[in-house]
Scaffold this motif. Structure first.
Motif, PDB file in Angstrom:
ATOM      1  N   PHE A  92       0.838  -1.209   0.000  1.00 19.90           N
ATOM      2  CA  PHE A  92       0.000   0.000   0.000  1.00 19.90           C
ATOM      3  C   PHE A  92       0.868   1.252   0.000  1.00 19.90           C
ATOM      4  N   ASN A  98       2.194   7.550   5.838  1.00 24.47           N
ATOM      5  CA  ASN A  98       1.989   6.603   6.950  1.00 24.47           C
ATOM      6  C   ASN A  98       3.253   5.854   7.342  1.00 24.47           C
ATOM      7  N   MET A 100       6.312   5.034  10.067  1.00 27.37           N
ATOM      8  CA  MET A 100       6.420   4.994  11.535  1.00 27.37           C
ATOM      9  C   MET A 100       7.485   6.017  11.932  1.00 27.37           C
ATOM     10  N   VAL A 102       8.994   6.740  14.606  1.00 30.29           N
ATOM     11  CA  VAL A 102      10.120   6.392  15.508  1.00 30.29           C
ATOM     12  C   VAL A 102      11.119   5.447  14.830  1.00 30.29           C
ATOM     13  N   TYR A 103      10.761   4.976  13.638  1.00 26.52           N
ATOM     14  CA  TYR A 103      11.673   4.070  12.926  1.00 26.52           C
ATOM     15  C   TYR A 103      12.542   4.859  11.952  1.00 26.52           C
ATOM     16  N   GLU A 107      14.405   0.816   8.966  1.00 22.51           N
ATOM     17  CA  GLU A 107      13.445   0.037   9.780  1.00 22.51           C
ATOM     18  C   GLU A 107      12.037   0.097   9.193  1.00 22.51           C
ATOM     19  N   GLU A 110      12.026  -2.212   6.337  1.00 21.05           N
ATOM     20  CA  GLU A 110      12.212  -3.597   6.808  1.00 21.05           C
ATOM     21  C   GLU A 110      10.915  -4.204   7.363  1.00 21.05           C
ATOM     22  N   PHE A 111      10.027  -3.332   7.845  1.00 24.72           N
ATOM     23  CA  PHE A 111       8.858  -3.801   8.589  1.00 24.72           C
ATOM     24  C   PHE A 111       8.057  -4.924   7.910  1.00 24.72           C
ATOM     25  N   LEU A 114       9.727  -8.207   8.287  1.00 22.46           N
ATOM     26  CA  LEU A 114       9.665  -8.771   9.643  1.00 22.46           C
ATOM     27  C   LEU A 114       8.372  -9.554   9.815  1.00 22.46           C
ATOM     28  N   LEU A 115       7.294  -9.003   9.245  1.00 26.85           N
ATOM     29  CA  LEU A 115       6.009  -9.714   9.344  1.00 26.85           C
ATOM     30  C   LEU A 115       6.054 -11.027   8.573  1.00 26.85           C
ATOM     31  N   ARG A 123      16.788 -10.446   4.441  1.00 30.69           N
ATOM     32  CA  ARG A 123      16.012  -9.244   4.728  1.00 30.69           C
ATOM     33  C   ARG A 123      16.860  -7.995   4.471  1.00 30.69           C
ATOM     34  N   ARG A 159       8.888   0.670   0.955  1.00 26.79           N
ATOM     35  CA  ARG A 159       8.240  -0.226   1.921  1.00 26.79           C
ATOM     36  C   ARG A 159       7.184  -1.084   1.222  1.00 26.79           C
ATOM     37  N   LYS A 163       8.816  -6.337  -0.433  1.00 22.14           N
ATOM     38  CA  LYS A 163       8.482  -7.770  -0.394  1.00 22.14           C
ATOM     39  C   LYS A 163       8.146  -8.293  -1.787  1.00 22.14           C
TER      40      LYS A 163
ATOM     41  N   ILE B   2       8.406 -11.058  17.141  1.00 24.27           N
ATOM     42  CA  ILE B   2       8.348  -9.827  16.345  1.00 24.27           C
ATOM     43  C   ILE B   2       7.683  -8.712  17.159  1.00 24.27           C
ATOM     44  N   ARG B   9      11.433  -1.270  19.654  1.00 22.96           N
ATOM     45  CA  ARG B   9      11.758  -0.133  18.774  1.00 22.96           C
ATOM     46  C   ARG B   9      10.861   1.060  19.086  1.00 22.96           C
ATOM     47  N   GLY B  13      12.035   4.576  20.586  1.00 23.03           N
ATOM     48  CA  GLY B  13      11.746   5.769  19.794  1.00 23.03           C
ATOM     49  C   GLY B  13      11.005   6.822  20.602  1.00 23.03           C
ATOM     50  N   THR B 282      -1.965   1.332   9.348  1.00 30.78           N
ATOM     51  CA  THR B 282      -0.863   0.929   8.468  1.00 30.78           C
ATOM     52  C   THR B 282      -0.394  -0.489   8.796  1.00 30.78           C
TER      53      THR B 282
END
Lengths: 231, 390
Positions: A92, A98, A100, A102-103, A107, A110-111, A114-115, A123, A159, A163, B2, B9, B13, B282
């Motif tokens: 999307f 949208n 994050m 704080v990442y 990161e 990468e999210f 990770l899922l 990765r 992002r 994948k 995870i 994180r 943050g 998200t």
């Protein structure tokens, strides 16, 4: 469904309860999109573009009709299969990025992996590749508040693409960007579409985007009023 | 895994906000463990002191003896039972004879308990070896509390009046041959110790006792007619009840602190879910189920407790070990409540206290983290993505 078709929509109706009655956002939509298309759903505000995109992305469900995405039909879809579909096959891109906050850029990209529980070494390679596609290698440790709007949207593209999904749904991806950044973003997506054969489906009313589209489906009042291929 | 990674994180943050909550929670850990350790240490010390000074390994009470009713003392006496007479002669059990008496220190009148104890005994820490007779004077021991209240000093002579077995008043002078300090008020305040054989003679109760204190490794007969055995459970019941009362009162402080920390976690969660709706949407768009997102936010809240545990370990372990080594000075007069108390209490941190505290904080933090996070399961992801307030 033909082998090349990844989205098939049949007689889709979507209604929302409003006050004591219902509002019909989509009314009898039937469409199909093939692999590798660079298409857009266009129309004025309130025409049902985003609703259609959300249903295709399994974030919402139809009131009537059937939507089949990458072989998964909405009829038998539950929360788990819908999340699996999004996790593995759909990326999307949103108008407001949208990300994050704080990442870091790394990161954020990468999210999704990770899922998918991708091993760390694979990765890392995939994330670095995706960041390179969008030309943000020098911003890898930056956080979203340190990025411009164009850079943020490029992170969102990375992002969505990291994948290697079969389908990318982009809802007004250039609405918050100036002309130069919009073209840069669209060129990036166009080249990824060509290179990776990923299907891109836009919901937009932005002329800058429309100029790049190879197929334009126009909605008005929840109905398809035209479906044209652009040469 | 995870969820932990993502939660970590997110918390890192969030920076200062995370640190403040983690710090308050870590203080809760340390304070709860310290306070409980202190009460356990107090209990531990008091029990050990009472065993050494008062209760031994259990006591046989003459069936009419009631320590809370001085009127029973006159009748609560009987010959030391033959079943434990040998042990008594060997000093492995200590018979004690008890009577009411009156002393006249510096011309004043004071009611006391007169206690007779065998000079050759090792069961209790009362320094009976100081009960050394000189000529015909009766030697006597007093504890520091008694000595203070009656202004007694070693070498003082004191007139004691008592009633013998027939109810006849008699009196004699005793000489204070020793003043001892004991952490157990029950062997000190309002009483004087004299040699058992002399007391039996004074009361005309030869070979008799009111209670018999057992030492270590003595095989006691199950039941002795006319006597009742009082085990540690019975003898420590009052102590435990008092410590429980005190610890309940003390726990209010750390429960308030814990409640504040939990409120901060709850508040952060509510605020997070409100402010991070777009992020929640998200997550769902990227393939997380709502349940997973609820789990992520719950883990994120709970992670405060995990980080707090790590922080508490950094400064709490050295601090708690230091206290365990140096102890905490008890204010003078603590033992005047009647509770055995050493001058310094060494906290005792049992595995149960540590594990219990960790579980308490983890579980309560998880609950307050989960409660607001449940709201996510009712969120419409398409609206959440757009950041529309729900």
């Amino acid at each position: 469904m033909e082998n090349n078709t990844i989205i098939k929509i049949e007689n889709l109706v979507k209604q929302f309860p409003v006050g004591g009655g219902t509002f019909t956002a989509l009314n009898g939509i039937s469409l199909s999109f093939g692999k590798g298309e660079f298409s857009g759903i266009v129309g004025p505000s309130g025409s049902g573009k985003t609703t259609l995109l959300n249903i295709i992305g399994s974030l919402d469900s139809p009131t009537k009709g059937e939507v089949t995405v990458m072989g998964t039909g909405s009829g038998g879809m539950n929360a788990k299969t819908a999340s699996q579909l999004r996790k593995k096959h759909i990326g999307f891109i949103f108008q407001t990025y949208n990300l994050m906050s704080v990442y870091t850029v790394y990161e954020n990209v990468e999210f999704p992996l990770l899922l998918l529980k991708m091993p760390a070494s694979e990765r890392r390679k995939a994330v670095l590749d995706a960041i390179e596609w969008v030309g943000l290698t020098d911003k890898i440790k930056s956080r979203p508040p340190q990025l411009s709007g164009g850079e943020s949207q490029r992170v969102a593209i990375a992002r969505a693409m990291v994948k290697r999904p079969g389908l990318v749904l982009a809802d007004e991806p250039t609405a918050n960007l100036d002309a130069a950044n919009s073209h840069h973003i669209l060129q990036t997506m166009e080249s990824l579409n060509k290179e990776l054969k990923t299907t891109f489906l836009f919901a937009t009313h932005d002329d800058k985007v429309i100029r790049y589209l190879k197929r334009i489906v126009t909605l008005a009042d929840g109905k398809v009023v035209s479906d044209e291929s652009v040469k | 895994m995870i969820a932990f990674k993502l939660a970590y994180r997110n918390l890192m943050g969030a920076g200062l906000r995370t640190f403040l909550i983690v710090f308050i929670l870590s203080v809760s850990y340390v304070l709860i463990i310290f306070m409980n350790g202190l009460y356990q240490g107090w209990n531990h010390h008091a029990r050990a002191d009472m065993i050494d000074w008062e209760v031994g390994q259990g006591q046989f009470w003459q069936e009419q003896y009631d320590p809370y009713d001085p009127f029973t003392y006159a009748d609560a006496h009987a010959p030391v039972p033959p079943e434990i007479k040998t042990a008594a002669e060997q000093g492995r059990v200590t018979p004690i004879l008890l009577s009411q008496a009156t002393i006249y220190p510096e011309g004043r009148i004071q009611s006391i308990k007169l206690k007779g104890i065998a000079v050759q005994q090792d069961v209790l820490s009362v320094p009976t070896d100081k009960l050394v007779a000189e000529d015909h004077i009766i030697p006597a021991l007093a504890g520091t509390r008694m000595a203070k209240s009656a202004r007694l000093e070693e070498g003082d002579y004191l007139l004691v009046r008592w009633r013998d077995v027939n109810g006849t008043f008699d009196a004699a002078e005793v000489k204070i041959t020793g003043i001892f300090s004991s952490p157990v008020p029950a062997v000190d305040a309002g009483q004087i110790w004299i040699p058992l054989d002399q007391m039996q003679e004074m009361l005309q109760m030869p070979g008799e006792a009111t209670l018999i204190v057992s030492g270590k490794g003595v095989e006691l007969p199950g039941k002795i007619p006319g006597w009742e055995f009082r085990d540690h459970d019975f003898l420590f019941a009052e102590l435990e009840a008092m410590i429980k009362t005190k610890s309940t009162g003390g726990s209010i402080l750390y429960l308030i602190l814990l409640a504040l920390a939990l409120l901060a976690v709850f508040d952060t969660q509510v605020l997070s879910i409100f402010r991070r709706q777009r992020e929640i949407g998200t997550y769902i768009s990227m393939g997380m189920t709502r349940r997973q997102v609820v789990g992520l936010f719950t883990v994120e809240g709970t992670m405060h407790a995990i980080l707090a545990l790590a922080l508490a370990a950094v400064y709490g372990i050295p601090l708690l070990l230091w206290f365990a080594k140096t102890g905490l000075g008890m204010p003078e007069g603590t033992d005047s409540f009647g509770l055995a108390s050493a001058e310094r209490i060494l906290p005792y941190y049992s595995a149960a206290v540590i594990t219990g505290t960790i579980l308490l904080i983890m579980i309560t933090t998880t609950i307050v983290s989960y409660m607001p996070a449940r709201k996510i399961s009712k969120m419409n992801p398409t609206e959440a993505i757009r950041g529309k307030i729900q």
